[in-house]
Design a protein around this motif. Structure first.
Motif, mmCIF file in Angstrom:
data_model
loop_
_atom_site.group_PDB
_atom_site.id
_atom_site.type_symbol
_atom_site.label_atom_id
_atom_site.label_comp_id
_atom_site.label_asym_id
_atom_site.label_seq_id
_atom_site.Cartn_x
_atom_site.Cartn_y
_atom_site.Cartn_z
ATOM 1 N N GLY A 219 48.288 43.356 50.800
ATOM 2 C CA GLY A 219 47.697 44.453 50.049
ATOM 3 C C GLY A 219 47.448 44.078 48.597
ATOM 4 O O GLY A 219 47.738 42.960 48.152
ATOM 5 N N PHE A 220 46.885 45.027 47.852
ATOM 6 C CA PHE A 220 46.511 44.744 46.469
ATOM 7 C C PHE A 220 46.533 46.030 45.647
ATOM 8 O O PHE A 220 46.498 47.139 46.184
ATOM 9 C CB PHE A 220 45.110 44.139 46.408
ATOM 10 C CG PHE A 220 44.022 45.110 46.775
ATOM 11 C CD1 PHE A 220 43.366 45.872 45.802
ATOM 12 C CD2 PHE A 220 43.665 45.302 48.108
ATOM 13 C CE1 PHE A 220 42.388 46.783 46.145
ATOM 14 C CE2 PHE A 220 42.685 46.227 48.459
ATOM 15 C CZ PHE A 220 42.033 46.968 47.474
ATOM 16 N N ASP A 221 46.575 45.850 44.343
ATOM 17 C CA ASP A 221 46.363 46.932 43.382
ATOM 18 C C ASP A 221 45.155 46.574 42.533
ATOM 19 O O ASP A 221 44.996 45.413 42.128
ATOM 20 C CB ASP A 221 47.580 47.105 42.463
ATOM 21 C CG ASP A 221 48.738 47.789 43.150
ATOM 22 O OD1 ASP A 221 48.497 48.723 43.932
ATOM 23 O OD2 ASP A 221 49.895 47.373 42.904
ATOM 24 N N TYR A 222 44.320 47.578 42.284
ATOM 25 C CA TYR A 222 43.223 47.393 41.343
ATOM 26 C C TYR A 222 43.702 47.883 39.991
ATOM 27 O O TYR A 222 43.978 49.072 39.809
ATOM 28 C CB TYR A 222 41.987 48.170 41.807
ATOM 29 C CG TYR A 222 40.879 48.272 40.771
ATOM 30 C CD1 TYR A 222 40.479 47.175 40.018
ATOM 31 C CD2 TYR A 222 40.231 49.498 40.551
ATOM 32 C CE1 TYR A 222 39.472 47.286 39.073
ATOM 33 C CE2 TYR A 222 39.217 49.612 39.615
ATOM 34 C CZ TYR A 222 38.849 48.507 38.875
ATOM 35 O OH TYR A 222 37.851 48.610 37.927
ATOM 36 N N VAL A 223 43.854 46.983 39.053
ATOM 37 C CA VAL A 223 44.379 47.308 37.727
ATOM 38 C C VAL A 223 43.213 47.541 36.784
ATOM 39 O O VAL A 223 42.379 46.643 36.590
ATOM 40 C CB VAL A 223 45.271 46.170 37.187
ATOM 41 C CG1 VAL A 223 45.857 46.542 35.830
ATOM 42 C CG2 VAL A 223 46.369 45.827 38.186
ATOM 43 N N SER A 224 43.136 48.732 36.184
ATOM 44 C CA SER A 224 42.030 49.033 35.276
ATOM 45 C C SER A 224 42.484 49.966 34.178
ATOM 46 O O SER A 224 43.285 50.877 34.422
ATOM 47 C CB SER A 224 40.859 49.681 36.029
ATOM 48 O OG SER A 224 41.228 50.946 36.536
ATOM 49 N N GLY A 225 41.986 49.730 32.969
ATOM 50 C CA GLY A 225 42.235 50.641 31.868
ATOM 51 C C GLY A 225 43.697 50.931 31.612
ATOM 52 O O GLY A 225 44.066 52.058 31.309
ATOM 53 N N ALA A 284 41.640 43.854 36.890
ATOM 54 C CA ALA A 284 42.187 42.773 37.714
ATOM 55 C C ALA A 284 42.474 43.240 39.134
ATOM 56 O O ALA A 284 42.680 44.437 39.389
ATOM 57 C CB ALA A 284 43.462 42.220 37.084
ATOM 58 N N ILE A 285 42.520 42.279 40.047
ATOM 59 C CA ILE A 285 43.028 42.481 41.405
ATOM 60 C C ILE A 285 44.390 41.795 41.461
ATOM 61 O O ILE A 285 44.492 40.571 41.285
ATOM 62 C CB ILE A 285 42.087 41.885 42.466
ATOM 63 C CG1 ILE A 285 40.718 42.581 42.429
ATOM 64 C CG2 ILE A 285 42.719 41.995 43.866
ATOM 65 C CD1 ILE A 285 40.742 44.060 42.755
ATOM 66 N N GLN A 286 45.429 42.590 41.688
ATOM 67 C CA GLN A 286 46.794 42.069 41.722
ATOM 68 C C GLN A 286 47.359 42.238 43.130
ATOM 69 O O GLN A 286 47.336 43.340 43.693
ATOM 70 C CB GLN A 286 47.670 42.817 40.718
ATOM 71 C CG GLN A 286 49.069 42.267 40.567
ATOM 72 C CD GLN A 286 49.834 42.991 39.466
ATOM 73 O OE1 GLN A 286 49.945 44.211 39.484
ATOM 74 N NE2 GLN A 286 50.347 42.235 38.514
ATOM 75 N N LEU A 287 47.853 41.153 43.695
ATOM 76 C CA LEU A 287 48.347 41.184 45.076
ATOM 77 C C LEU A 287 49.716 41.853 45.159
ATOM 78 O O LEU A 287 50.476 41.898 44.195
ATOM 79 C CB LEU A 287 48.422 39.769 45.638
ATOM 80 C CG LEU A 287 47.097 38.984 45.721
ATOM 81 C CD1 LEU A 287 47.300 37.657 46.440
ATOM 82 C CD2 LEU A 287 46.010 39.805 46.406
#
Length: 412
Positions: A219-225, A284-287
């Protein structure tokens, strides 16, 4: 994929129209360039109020904004030589310029030109009409006279002759077409409507495959702002990733010097209260799962009004390269901008496959090359020759691939 020139309908739906900006556009009579006084100002601070008033026009590039330029000047400390045009008491244009020495030549360039994706200068909206009636040689002569004691060559790079329906007055100066073009994706009301400009079916299929592969990795997290501290940390991670990428390709790291890093950290702190303008925002895309915390892709974007520019991006291919995390990050950023008043996503300068796959619009850029002295004439001739040579090589795929291999081998 075939690209087209940026259509007029991509012009912003609104231009900032508060009382101060409205006053900027007022004229009691047809503006005459003959009546404009041109001078050179050595201090940004001396004309901050005039500068901030002009920059509120959304068609004037973010890269000529006061805070963006101030961050650069604080980091690099080059002498300023800001060209100002005034009609009576009213400032009608500002060209933010610094003086840089290159091989013994004093070059007058846009402030921060080495890290700018689009340069317009700062012009009052009604000034374009006055420039249409101007004798081009007169304009060149007056700019030369203002700068001759300070520089050998006026070199203003990456200027679109027409930007979103507005012609740039700098188009009257001597120019050469830049070897790099910029690529844009107009955004519509929904992601679905935006994708209709592209191969929507193929784009959605690719997104599903990328999502599946990232889920298989945990899975991943989309990190923004995120908060300011996290933003600065992400920027440092970008520097690390990009350095490794350049090293693997045998290329010099254009982000390696402390001045550039300080400038970009300063850009993170540029932001208005409405979030309609920010100098730099990291995404960023963080796993997750077994690879928790691993940053698979990072990008930095800027915004002014309805125009968002991707300034840079980097990927880490050590884990999950088959998921194309860089492409996946662009989907997330673009999708997330819908409904937020953004009409144009700009992939910036440089011809790369992923840009062409996303961007149906293409914008040519030009460089002003105006010699001010004999030494500047020689340097200007070299710039024209090199620029035309690069443009030709890039137009020939075999030559371009060979040049890239040679560059990697030479490490330049």
């Amino acid at each position: 994929m075939q690209t087209q020139k940026l259509p007029l309908e991509s012009a912003p739906r609104e231009i900032a129209a508060d009382a101060e900006l409205a006053k900027l556009g007022e004229t009691d009579a047809r503006l005459s360039f003959d009546a404009i006084e041109i001078d050179v100002v050595d201090s940004m601070e001396a004309i901050e109020q005039e500068w901030r008033a002009l920059e509120r026009d959304r068609l004037n590039s973010l890269h000529q904004g006061y805070d963006w330029c101030a961050s650069w000047m604080k980091a690099f400390g080059n002498p300023a030589a800001v060209i100002r045009g005034r009609s009576g008491m009213r400032t009608v244009f500002i060209l933010p310029i610094e003086i840089v020495r290159s091989r013994g030549v004093r070059v007058a360039k846009f402030i921060g030109a080495d890290h700018s994706n689009i340069n317009t200068g700062l012009f009052a909206a009604d000034l374009a009409d006055a420039f249409e009636t101007l004798d081009a040689s007169d304009l060149a002569t007056r700019f030369s006279g203002a700068l001759r004691e300070k520089a050998d060559l006026l070199l203003l790079q990456n200027i679109p002759l027409t930007w979103r329906g507005r012609r740039n007055p700098l188009a009257l100066l001597p120019m050469v077409q830049n070897q790099n073009h910029a690529y844009q994706l107009p955004l519509f009301d929904t992601m679905e409507a935006t994708l209709k400009q592209l191969n929507a079916k193929g784009r959605r299929k690719k997104f599903r495959v990328q999502s599946k592969r990232l889920e298989e990795l945990g899975g991943f997290d989309y990190v923004s702002g995120s908060d300011a501290r996290s933003q600065h940390m992400l920027l440092d991670q970008f520097f690390r990733l990009k350095s490794e990428r350049f090293k693997a390709m045998g290329l010099p790291d254009v982000f390696d010097d402390v001045e550039t890093k300080a400038f970009l950290h300063g850009a993170i702190d540029i932001r208005d209260a409405k979030n309609e303008l920010f100098g730099l925002e990291m995404h960023a895309i963080q796993l997750k799962g077994a690879h928790a915390g691993h940053l698979a892709a990072i990008a930095g974007i800027s915004r002014k009004g309805d125009h968002v520019i991707c300034q840079f991006s980097a990927i880490d291919e050590s884990i999950g390269a088959e998921a194309s995390p860089g492409e996946f990050l662009f989907w997330q950023m673009i999708a997330g901008l819908h409904g937020k008043g953004v009409n144009l996503f700009d992939f910036g300068l440089g011809d790369q496959g992923y840009k062409r796959s996303w961007a149906p619009a293409e914008t040519d850029h030009y460089d002003v090359v105006l010699p001010l002295t004999a030494r500047g004439s020689a340097a200007g001739a070299v710039h024209r020759l090199v620029t035309r040579g690069k443009a030709y090589i890039k137009s020939q795929q075999r030559l371009y691939r060979a040049a890239q291999r040679l560059r990697r081998f030479a490490g330049v």
